[in-house]
Design a protein around this motif. Structure first.
Motif, PDB file in Angstrom:
ATOM      1  N   GLU A  33     -10.801  33.481 -71.700  1.00 45.78           N
ATOM      2  CA  GLU A  33     -11.018  33.007 -70.339  1.00 45.78           C
ATOM      3  C   GLU A  33     -11.639  31.619 -70.417  1.00 45.78           C
ATOM      4  OE1 GLU A  33     -12.252  37.151 -68.140  1.00 45.78           O
ATOM      5  OE2 GLU A  33     -13.743  36.171 -69.423  1.00 45.78           O
TER       6      GLU A  33
ATOM      7  N   HIS B  76     -11.845  29.282 -64.169  1.00 44.76           N
ATOM      8  CA  HIS B  76     -10.408  29.511 -63.990  1.00 44.76           C
ATOM      9  C   HIS B  76     -10.161  30.954 -63.582  1.00 44.76           C
ATOM     10  CE1 HIS B  76      -8.874  25.870 -66.457  1.00 44.76           C
ATOM     11  NE2 HIS B  76     -10.058  25.614 -65.931  1.00 44.76           N
ATOM     12  N   LYS B  77      -9.189  31.158 -62.695  1.00 44.54           N
ATOM     13  CA  LYS B  77      -8.926  32.492 -62.164  1.00 44.54           C
ATOM     14  C   LYS B  77      -8.177  33.379 -63.152  1.00 44.54           C
ATOM     15  CE  LYS B  77      -8.869  31.099 -57.337  1.00 44.54           C
ATOM     16  NZ  LYS B  77      -8.105  31.046 -56.098  1.00 44.54           N
ATOM     17  N   GLN B  78      -7.288  32.797 -63.949  1.00 49.62           N
ATOM     18  CA  GLN B  78      -6.474  33.582 -64.876  1.00 49.62           C
ATOM     19  C   GLN B  78      -6.933  33.390 -66.317  1.00 49.62           C
ATOM     20  OE1 GLN B  78      -4.244  35.763 -63.881  1.00 49.62           O
ATOM     21  NE2 GLN B  78      -4.433  35.168 -61.755  1.00 49.62           N
TER      22      GLN B  78
ATOM     23  N   TYR C 179      -6.035  33.373 -70.498  1.00 50.32           N
ATOM     24  CA  TYR C 179      -4.989  32.710 -71.266  1.00 50.32           C
ATOM     25  C   TYR C 179      -4.719  33.440 -72.577  1.00 50.32           C
ATOM     26  CZ  TYR C 179      -6.027  28.911 -68.083  1.00 50.32           C
ATOM     27  OH  TYR C 179      -6.222  28.164 -66.945  1.00 50.32           O
TER      28      TYR C 179
ATOM     29  N   PHE D 103      -0.377  31.884 -69.678  1.00 53.09           N
ATOM     30  CA  PHE D 103      -1.252  32.743 -68.882  1.00 53.09           C
ATOM     31  C   PHE D 103      -1.151  34.143 -69.468  1.00 53.09           C
ATOM     32  CE2 PHE D 103      -0.216  29.448 -65.676  1.00 53.09           C
ATOM     33  CZ  PHE D 103      -1.502  29.022 -65.433  1.00 53.09           C
TER      34      PHE D 103
ATOM     35  N   ASN E  12      -2.043  37.476 -68.121  1.00 54.19           N
ATOM     36  CA  ASN E  12      -1.554  38.622 -67.349  1.00 54.19           C
ATOM     37  C   ASN E  12      -0.635  38.263 -66.200  1.00 54.19           C
ATOM     38  OD1 ASN E  12      -3.022  40.601 -68.846  1.00 54.19           O
ATOM     39  ND2 ASN E  12      -4.883  39.873 -67.842  1.00 54.19           N
ATOM     40  N   ALA E  13      -0.872  37.151 -65.582  1.00 58.55           N
ATOM     41  CA  ALA E  13      -0.083  36.751 -64.415  1.00 58.55           C
ATOM     42  C   ALA E  13      -0.087  35.228 -64.329  1.00 58.55           C
ATOM     43  CB  ALA E  13      -0.685  37.343 -63.144  1.00 58.55           C
ATOM     44  N   SER E  14       0.906  34.690 -63.677  1.00 60.36           N
ATOM     45  CA  SER E  14       0.962  33.238 -63.496  1.00 60.36           C
ATOM     46  C   SER E  14      -0.265  32.762 -62.744  1.00 60.36           C
ATOM     47  CB  SER E  14       2.217  32.854 -62.722  1.00 60.36           C
ATOM     48  OG  SER E  14       3.361  33.127 -63.487  1.00 60.36           O
ATOM     49  N   GLY E  15      -0.629  31.543 -63.010  1.00 57.72           N
ATOM     50  CA  GLY E  15      -1.790  30.966 -62.357  1.00 57.72           C
ATOM     51  C   GLY E  15      -1.546  29.511 -62.024  1.00 57.72           C
TER      52      GLY E  15
END
Length: 89
Positions: free
Chosen positions: A25, A29-31, A33, A51, A53-56
């Motif tokens: 992490e 940042h929200k997502q 890496y 990313f 788990n999910a696009s960010g």
């Protein structure tokens, strides 16, 4: 930018050389890496940054990539996290 390493793994085979990943992490940042790693035939490390788990936010991804490119200390910290798991297995 402070990084928090969540998970890492590195393996070695004669065919592929060193192959691994580091999940981390970045502060603010929200997502999370994933940095994939490979080193074959004694050459330098190559890596990919994604990313986890999910696009960010792509701008945030570029910020992390710039940090990894510009800071040998940061790059080494991530690679060393993966290397430590090789010693454990």
């Amino acid at each position: 930018m402070k990084l928090n390493i969540m998970d890492a793994r590195l393996t070695f085979s004669k065919e592929d050389g060193y192959v691994g990943y580091v999940h981390f992490e970045a502060e603010g940042h929200k997502q999370a890496y994933e940095m994939t790693l490979q080193k074959k035939n004694g050459k330098e490390w190559s890596y990919g940054l994604f990313f986890l788990n999910a696009s960010g936010d792509e701008e945030q991804l570029y910020q992390v990539e710039e940090l990894i490119e510009e800071s040998d200390e940061t790059f080494d910290e991530l690679v060393d996290a993966a290397k430590r798991t090789l010693d454990e297995s």
